[in-house]
Design an enzyme around this catalytic site. Structure first.
Site, PDB file in Angstrom:
ATOM      1  N   HIS A  99      29.547 -23.243  13.128  1.00 48.63           N
ATOM      2  CA  HIS A  99      30.365 -23.609  14.280  1.00 48.63           C
ATOM      3  C   HIS A  99      31.815 -23.915  13.906  1.00 48.63           C
ATOM      4  CE1 HIS A  99      26.140 -24.526  15.335  1.00 48.63           C
ATOM      5  NE2 HIS A  99      26.475 -23.992  16.481  1.00 48.63           N
ATOM      6  N   SER A 136      31.534 -19.142  22.226  1.00 51.60           N
ATOM      7  CA  SER A 136      30.309 -19.723  22.789  1.00 51.60           C
ATOM      8  C   SER A 136      30.573 -21.040  23.509  1.00 51.60           C
ATOM      9  CB  SER A 136      29.317 -19.980  21.656  1.00 51.60           C
ATOM     10  OG  SER A 136      29.776 -21.070  20.875  1.00 51.60           O
ATOM     11  N   CYS A 137      29.563 -21.520  24.171  1.00 50.71           N
ATOM     12  CA  CYS A 137      29.671 -22.795  24.900  1.00 50.71           C
ATOM     13  C   CYS A 137      30.076 -23.929  23.962  1.00 50.71           C
ATOM     14  CB  CYS A 137      28.354 -23.118  25.593  1.00 50.71           C
ATOM     15  SG  CYS A 137      26.896 -23.049  24.541  1.00 50.71           S
ATOM     16  N   ASN A 138      29.414 -24.025  22.801  1.00 51.11           N
ATOM     17  CA  ASN A 138      29.744 -25.097  21.869  1.00 51.11           C
ATOM     18  C   ASN A 138      31.164 -24.957  21.338  1.00 51.11           C
ATOM     19  OD1 ASN A 138      27.507 -26.930  21.560  1.00 51.11           O
ATOM     20  ND2 ASN A 138      26.346 -25.239  20.659  1.00 51.11           N
ATOM     21  N   HIS A 166      24.248 -29.756  25.629  1.00 49.57           N
ATOM     22  CA  HIS A 166      24.509 -30.108  24.235  1.00 49.57           C
ATOM     23  C   HIS A 166      25.288 -31.426  24.195  1.00 49.57           C
ATOM     24  CE1 HIS A 166      23.585 -25.947  23.103  1.00 49.57           C
ATOM     25  NE2 HIS A 166      24.567 -25.489  23.838  1.00 49.57           N
ATOM     26  N   GLN A 180      25.805 -25.978  28.626  1.00 46.86           N
ATOM     27  CA  GLN A 180      25.750 -24.675  27.958  1.00 46.86           C
ATOM     28  C   GLN A 180      25.701 -23.500  28.925  1.00 46.86           C
ATOM     29  OE1 GLN A 180      23.145 -26.801  28.023  1.00 46.86           O
ATOM     30  NE2 GLN A 180      21.426 -25.642  28.834  1.00 46.86           N
TER      31      GLN A 180
END
Lengths: 339, 339
Positions: free
Chosen positions: B196, B142-144, B222, B304
């Site tokens: 995460h 994912s982006c994070n 974010h 994001q």
């Protein structure tokens, strides 16, 4: 026993709440509050029958036009008071100390926007009540620092802490503050670690606390994330929950309640008709706690408008040396309806 | 050399950006994208002359009414493709794997909303490119997680890391997502530590990473706060800044620029006319870094909508085994205008 004569200088977010809290104390008398010109805030004081003392640049005519007769000016208030709670904006308190409180030889409490050096001590009821006993000038630490001091003191007393790493997710503005932002952005506090760690150390020295902070577009509450590293073995999550549940000024938010955000907390306390929908407790999500190795993780919401109010009341008693820590906290809790 | 024939399934926030990025690659051919019915998103594909393949429930008549002749249906796309980049919403990818990609024996990339187990590996270009070489099904994290993997990999390679404690301050919704909130609240992610950390471990095993997360009312980016504990002595802040400044896909935001929030970052990249105002780099505030003892503190903003786009492109080459990690990253960076 003579009641403590209290004056409130500055009748904004904190001042109006301190005034209301003083009115509820059996051992205190609210002399009045200061005001500069007529507004809806002063209308509130009038309806509560709180005396208004004009600031030096005060507009007496505006008050009179709107049906308020000032009780005098700030000098009259300073003459009568045993203690002033200064609730003015950042840096004005330090100015007022030199301009008013020293010449009038009156005790004064300052708020967290002032520097530690404004007083002889910084104050948090749980952490260091006794340091302010008999003192003349004391600073009650800020809403964020109060929230941190309460939880760190509570954990540390039972399970000694080695280090705290925290992130503050700060509300952008208070609900009535229409001129501040951000509206749609995250604004990091670009001093690293942020000033909040050293500020906690003013009331809780000797614990390593490192903090980072951002401001976000909400008005309701701050949220802190804490990673607390203990010196020795870690307790179970249920032991921590039990400790927090029985500690006053800490509200353990249980999963079953469905309270999953700061907005839910605010709705809950409005429903419970706390005045103004205030919640002076650290609100800690039970389901947002975890233990990994020697680390306790937790998240707490802090109501920036009200969490320092009971601390101001306790600080008055410490400075007047009229009660012990335990007596004052118990009396403040019972008069303000705190757990 | 034959170009890699790429199909994109799902033409939303990620899909439209992956399609544009594929069009810019000299070693890839974009066969087309899937669409269900006419909308402004499909109008975009039409104007870019990208072929549209109907999903099974697709409304061919709506396309025709609006001047678009579909190139076929999803089965036609699956027949022609060497590789599909699945950019559908969470959990649809895993469904599509069973329904489409397995029967058609076609390679597929999934996005970070899917579980790690959907693929034979999870992918981040810096951290573990080689694990995906020749693989059939891979998940781009994912982006994070991409943002975390990049910075942790970069620091760890130079100064081995003992532990990372991070807080994610997540944007509430993407800019076009009008149905999501919060509008005025902070919403903690009530699983502690959050998912995460383990997700970063899918591409960077062996580093202890503990994360907490909240969602806040903003749509732009974010922000992550990181406390990175090193195994050995810590470098000076300027050494860290130097390392980050010369690392691609990391944008060191200098104090002198006055870029002090996610809104400033977005305005900056719009001014620099990056397409859509995207910024695929980790944006790390130089003035938001600090070193205390063995801890590095830093704060980074993550876009994001776009940070995973170069990762998808690199992942295609790894799975097709046409280039080494270094060659692919260099080509992706140069074609997408990344530092």
């Amino acid at each position: 026993m003579n009641k403590i004569k209290v004056g409130v200088v500055g009748y904004g977010t904190i001042g109006k709440r301190v005034a209301d809290a003083v009115l509820l104390q059996p051992d205190m008398e609210l002399l009045g509050v200061t005001g500069r010109t007529y507004s809806f805030r002063m209308e509130l004081a009038k309806r509560k029958k709180i005396k208004i003392y004009l600031t030096e640049d005060g507009e007496a005519d505006k008050f009179v036009e709107n049906g308020i007769q000032p009780a005098g000016n700030i000098h009259d208030l300073l003459t009568k008071a045993d203690l002033i709670v200064d609730c003015t904006p950042k840096k004005i308190g330090a100015y007022n100390k030199e301009r008013y409180y020293k010449p009038y030889n009156v005790k004064a409490i300052f708020q967290g926007g002032e520097k530690h050096a404004v007083g002889e001590a910084s104050f948090n009821a749980f952490s260091n009540y006794d340091e302010s006993i008999g003192k003349k000038y004391v600073r009650v630490v800020s809403c964020n620092t109060t929230g941190m001091a309460r939880i760190i003191h509570t954990i540390n007393k039972k399970w000694p802490i080695k280090r705290v790493i925290a992130t503050f997710i700060r509300r952008a503005a208070d609900p009535g503050d229409v001129k501040k932002g951000p509206v749609n952005a995250i604004v990091p506090v670009l001093d690293i670690p942020s000033h909040h760690g050293p500020d906690v150390n003013t009331v809780l020295p000797g614990i390593e606390i490192m903090t980072m902070a951002v401001a976000v577009p909400t008005t309701l509450m701050h949220v802190h994330t804490l990673a607390i590293e203990l010196k020795d073995d870690t307790p179970q999550k249920k032991e921590i929950a039990h400790l927090l549940d029985k500690t006053s000024r800490i509200f353990l938010v249980r999963q079953a309640t469905g309270v999953e955000s700061t907005a839910h907390i605010m709705e809950l306390v409005r429903d419970l008709y706390h005045q103004r929908g205030d919640v002076v407790d650290n609100c800690i999500w039970e389901n947002g706690m975890g233990v990994v190795g020697k680390h306790i993780f937790l998240m707490q919401a802090i109501h920036q408008e009200s969490d320092v109010i009971p601390e101001n009341i306790d600080c008055i008693r410490a400075m007047m040396n009229t009660m012990s820590k335990e007596e004052s906290i118990a009396l403040t809790n019972s008069t303000l309806g705190i757990k």
